[in-house]
Design a protein around this motif. Structure first.
Motif, PDB file in Angstrom:
ATOM      1  N   MET A   1      22.455 -21.113  45.553  1.00  0.00           N
ATOM      2  CA  MET A   1      21.343 -21.802  46.646  1.00  0.00           C
ATOM      3  C   MET A   1      20.177 -20.628  47.108  1.00  0.00           C
ATOM      4  SD  MET A   1      21.797 -24.036  50.103  1.00  0.00           S
ATOM      5  CE  MET A   1      20.092 -24.852  50.555  1.00  0.00           C
ATOM      6  N   ILE A   2      19.138 -20.868  46.817  1.00  0.00           N
ATOM      7  CA  ILE A   2      17.911 -19.881  47.343  1.00  0.00           C
ATOM      8  C   ILE A   2      17.773 -20.291  48.710  1.00  0.00           C
ATOM      9  CG2 ILE A   2      15.711 -19.159  47.124  1.00  0.00           C
ATOM     10  CD1 ILE A   2      16.082 -20.019  44.071  1.00  0.00           C
ATOM     11  N   SER A   3      17.861 -19.363  49.686  1.00  0.00           N
ATOM     12  CA  SER A   3      17.746 -19.429  50.961  1.00  0.00           C
ATOM     13  C   SER A   3      16.677 -18.495  51.784  1.00  0.00           C
ATOM     14  CB  SER A   3      19.067 -19.300  51.939  1.00  0.00           C
ATOM     15  OG  SER A   3      19.441 -17.892  51.872  1.00  0.00           O
ATOM     16  N   GLU A   4      15.812 -17.624  50.923  1.00  0.00           N
ATOM     17  CA  GLU A   4      14.879 -16.903  51.466  1.00  0.00           C
ATOM     18  C   GLU A   4      14.017 -16.462  50.274  1.00  0.00           C
ATOM     19  OE1 GLU A   4      16.449 -12.506  52.119  1.00  0.00           O
ATOM     20  OE2 GLU A   4      17.495 -13.948  53.445  1.00  0.00           O
ATOM     21  N   LEU A   5      12.609 -15.990  50.677  1.00  0.00           N
ATOM     22  CA  LEU A   5      11.848 -15.466  49.640  1.00  0.00           C
ATOM     23  C   LEU A   5      11.850 -13.886  49.568  1.00  0.00           C
ATOM     24  CD1 LEU A   5       8.723 -17.939  50.374  1.00  0.00           C
ATOM     25  CD2 LEU A   5      10.486 -18.129  48.444  1.00  0.00           C
ATOM     26  N   SER A   6      11.455 -13.361  48.466  1.00  0.00           N
ATOM     27  CA  SER A   6      11.134 -12.086  48.743  1.00  0.00           C
ATOM     28  C   SER A   6       9.948 -11.750  49.505  1.00  0.00           C
ATOM     29  CB  SER A   6      10.893 -11.534  47.232  1.00  0.00           C
ATOM     30  OG  SER A   6       9.222 -12.175  46.846  1.00  0.00           O
ATOM     31  N   GLU A   7       9.884 -10.567  50.084  1.00  0.00           N
ATOM     32  CA  GLU A   7       8.913 -10.215  50.936  1.00  0.00           C
ATOM     33  C   GLU A   7       7.434 -10.367  50.263  1.00  0.00           C
ATOM     34  OE1 GLU A   7       7.400  -8.585  54.457  1.00  0.00           O
ATOM     35  OE2 GLU A   7       9.597  -9.243  53.779  1.00  0.00           O
ATOM     36  N   LYS A   8       7.481 -10.149  48.829  1.00  0.00           N
ATOM     37  CA  LYS A   8       5.922 -10.400  48.348  1.00  0.00           C
ATOM     38  C   LYS A   8       5.747 -11.922  48.274  1.00  0.00           C
ATOM     39  CE  LYS A   8       3.701  -9.715  43.753  1.00  0.00           C
ATOM     40  NZ  LYS A   8       3.642 -10.931  42.803  1.00  0.00           N
ATOM     41  N   GLU A   9       6.850 -12.737  47.794  1.00  0.00           N
ATOM     42  CA  GLU A   9       6.632 -14.400  47.880  1.00  0.00           C
ATOM     43  C   GLU A   9       6.264 -14.581  49.257  1.00  0.00           C
ATOM     44  OE1 GLU A   9       9.563 -15.776  44.345  1.00  0.00           O
ATOM     45  OE2 GLU A   9      10.507 -15.155  46.102  1.00  0.00           O
ATOM     46  N   TYR A  10       6.876 -14.070  50.511  1.00  0.00           N
ATOM     47  CA  TYR A  10       6.754 -14.493  51.822  1.00  0.00           C
ATOM     48  C   TYR A  10       5.256 -14.271  52.271  1.00  0.00           C
ATOM     49  CZ  TYR A  10       6.274 -13.952  56.882  1.00  0.00           C
ATOM     50  OH  TYR A  10       5.729 -14.409  58.113  1.00  0.00           O
ATOM     51  N   TYR A  28       4.396 -24.844  49.523  1.00  0.00           N
ATOM     52  CA  TYR A  28       4.399 -23.563  48.910  1.00  0.00           C
ATOM     53  C   TYR A  28       5.835 -22.999  49.047  1.00  0.00           C
ATOM     54  CZ  TYR A  28      -0.672 -23.486  49.667  1.00  0.00           C
ATOM     55  OH  TYR A  28      -1.867 -23.813  49.499  1.00  0.00           O
ATOM     56  N   ALA A  29       6.847 -23.323  49.626  1.00  0.00           N
ATOM     57  CA  ALA A  29       8.348 -22.857  50.012  1.00  0.00           C
ATOM     58  C   ALA A  29       8.865 -23.298  48.559  1.00  0.00           C
ATOM     59  CB  ALA A  29       8.802 -23.694  51.020  1.00  0.00           C
ATOM     60  N   VAL A  30       8.306 -22.556  47.563  1.00  0.00           N
ATOM     61  CA  VAL A  30       9.228 -22.530  46.138  1.00  0.00           C
ATOM     62  C   VAL A  30       9.248 -21.129  45.555  1.00  0.00           C
ATOM     63  CG1 VAL A  30       9.078 -23.425  43.884  1.00  0.00           C
ATOM     64  CG2 VAL A  30       8.313 -24.814  45.851  1.00  0.00           C
ATOM     65  N   PRO A  31      10.456 -20.620  45.337  1.00  0.00           N
ATOM     66  CA  PRO A  31      10.606 -19.488  44.641  1.00  0.00           C
ATOM     67  C   PRO A  31       9.720 -19.312  43.447  1.00  0.00           C
ATOM     68  CG  PRO A  31      12.295 -20.485  44.384  1.00  0.00           C
ATOM     69  CD  PRO A  31      11.591 -21.403  45.309  1.00  0.00           C
ATOM     70  N   ASP A  32       9.418 -17.939  43.045  1.00  0.00           N
ATOM     71  CA  ASP A  32       8.457 -17.848  41.766  1.00  0.00           C
ATOM     72  C   ASP A  32       9.157 -16.941  40.765  1.00  0.00           C
ATOM     73  OD1 ASP A  32       6.417 -18.122  39.685  1.00  0.00           O
ATOM     74  OD2 ASP A  32       5.267 -16.410  40.713  1.00  0.00           O
ATOM     75  N   PRO A  33       9.993 -17.326  39.723  1.00  0.00           N
ATOM     76  CA  PRO A  33       9.830 -18.600  39.271  1.00  0.00           C
ATOM     77  C   PRO A  33      10.527 -19.550  39.883  1.00  0.00           C
ATOM     78  CG  PRO A  33      11.078 -17.295  37.657  1.00  0.00           C
ATOM     79  CD  PRO A  33      10.539 -16.331  38.957  1.00  0.00           C
ATOM     80  N   CYS A  34      10.222 -20.716  39.737  1.00  0.00           N
ATOM     81  CA  CYS A  34      11.152 -21.849  40.306  1.00  0.00           C
ATOM     82  C   CYS A  34      12.266 -22.075  39.476  1.00  0.00           C
ATOM     83  CB  CYS A  34      10.295 -23.264  40.502  1.00  0.00           C
ATOM     84  SG  CYS A  34      11.242 -24.683  41.376  1.00  0.00           S
ATOM     85  N   PRO A  35      13.560 -22.188  39.860  1.00  0.00           N
ATOM     86  CA  PRO A  35      14.739 -22.196  38.926  1.00  0.00           C
ATOM     87  C   PRO A  35      14.805 -23.688  38.610  1.00  0.00           C
ATOM     88  CG  PRO A  35      15.466 -21.774  41.350  1.00  0.00           C
ATOM     89  CD  PRO A  35      13.629 -21.668  41.313  1.00  0.00           C
ATOM     90  N   PRO A  36      15.572 -23.913  37.701  1.00  0.00           N
ATOM     91  CA  PRO A  36      15.716 -25.435  36.931  1.00  0.00           C
ATOM     92  C   PRO A  36      16.671 -25.729  38.291  1.00  0.00           C
ATOM     93  CG  PRO A  36      16.272 -23.683  35.223  1.00  0.00           C
ATOM     94  CD  PRO A  36      15.992 -23.033  36.613  1.00  0.00           C
ATOM     95  N   GLY A  37      16.538 -27.283  38.593  1.00  0.00           N
ATOM     96  CA  GLY A  37      17.266 -27.935  39.584  1.00  0.00           C
ATOM     97  C   GLY A  37      16.902 -27.505  40.798  1.00  0.00           C
ATOM     98  N   PHE A  38      15.966 -26.925  41.110  1.00  0.00           N
ATOM     99  CA  PHE A  38      15.622 -26.509  42.780  1.00  0.00           C
ATOM    100  C   PHE A  38      15.331 -27.814  43.359  1.00  0.00           C
ATOM    101  CE2 PHE A  38      12.372 -25.311  45.834  1.00  0.00           C
ATOM    102  CZ  PHE A  38      13.217 -24.237  46.383  1.00  0.00           C
ATOM    103  N   THR A  39      16.159 -27.967  44.561  1.00  0.00           N
ATOM    104  CA  THR A  39      16.250 -29.207  45.105  1.00  0.00           C
ATOM    105  C   THR A  39      15.458 -29.501  46.478  1.00  0.00           C
ATOM    106  OG1 THR A  39      18.136 -28.759  46.444  1.00  0.00           O
ATOM    107  CG2 THR A  39      18.783 -29.576  44.381  1.00  0.00           C
ATOM    108  N   PHE A  40      15.201 -30.794  46.833  1.00  0.00           N
ATOM    109  CA  PHE A  40      14.688 -30.726  48.021  1.00  0.00           C
ATOM    110  C   PHE A  40      14.990 -29.770  49.282  1.00  0.00           C
ATOM    111  CE2 PHE A  40      13.581 -33.150  52.165  1.00  0.00           C
ATOM    112  CZ  PHE A  40      12.096 -32.693  52.133  1.00  0.00           C
ATOM    113  N   SER A  41      16.356 -30.179  49.374  1.00  0.00           N
ATOM    114  CA  SER A  41      17.358 -29.549  50.129  1.00  0.00           C
ATOM    115  C   SER A  41      17.219 -28.081  50.174  1.00  0.00           C
ATOM    116  CB  SER A  41      18.767 -29.912  50.004  1.00  0.00           C
ATOM    117  OG  SER A  41      19.698 -29.230  50.846  1.00  0.00           O
TER     118      SER A  41
END
Length: 118
Positions: A1-10, A28-41
């Motif tokens: 589970m992704i719980s934070e962004l990189s400094e650059k993404e932030y 905009y709260a989506v990591p780049d690249p967005c992983p498959p199955g990235f959920t609303f949660s």
């Protein structure tokens, strides 16, 4: 589970969202690249992480009906956590941020110190 962004993404998210309503932060709260199955949660948790970071960095303040929210950053984020919809359909395409159920809106603190109410 992704719980934070990189400094650059932030930094990119914060700059892109500046002056916009809180629904932009969620969008905009989506990591780049967005992983498959990235959920609303996961997106929801990233929203809380970004909200807390923006508050701690002094980039935004939260307000409701023209008054700033009181309490610590943690308390303000917890208000959102308790009220925030658990599913994407409950967000009603971002309308929730403009509903009375939302604890507050963003007031951006600009580089010159002025405030931009959203």
């Amino acid at each position: 589970m992704i719980s934070e962004l990189s400094e650059k993404e932030y930094k990119e998210l914060a700059d892109a969202a500046e002056g916009q309503t809180l629904d932009a932060i969620l969008c905009y709260a989506v990591p780049d690249p967005c992983p498959p199955g990235f959920t609303f949660s996961e997106r929801r948790e990233l929203f809380f992480w970004v909200l807390k970071r923006l508050l701690n960095d002094g980039r935004i303040r939260l307000a409701k009906h023209g008054k700033f929210l009181e309490g610590s950053v943690e308390e303000q984020v917890e208000l959102f956590r308790r009220a925030f919809p658990l599913t994407e359909p409950e967000m009603e395409d971002g309308i929730w941020f403009f509903d009375e159920a939302c604890p507050g809106g963003a007031v951006w603190v600009l580089k010159d110190g002025s405030l931009e109410w959203t």
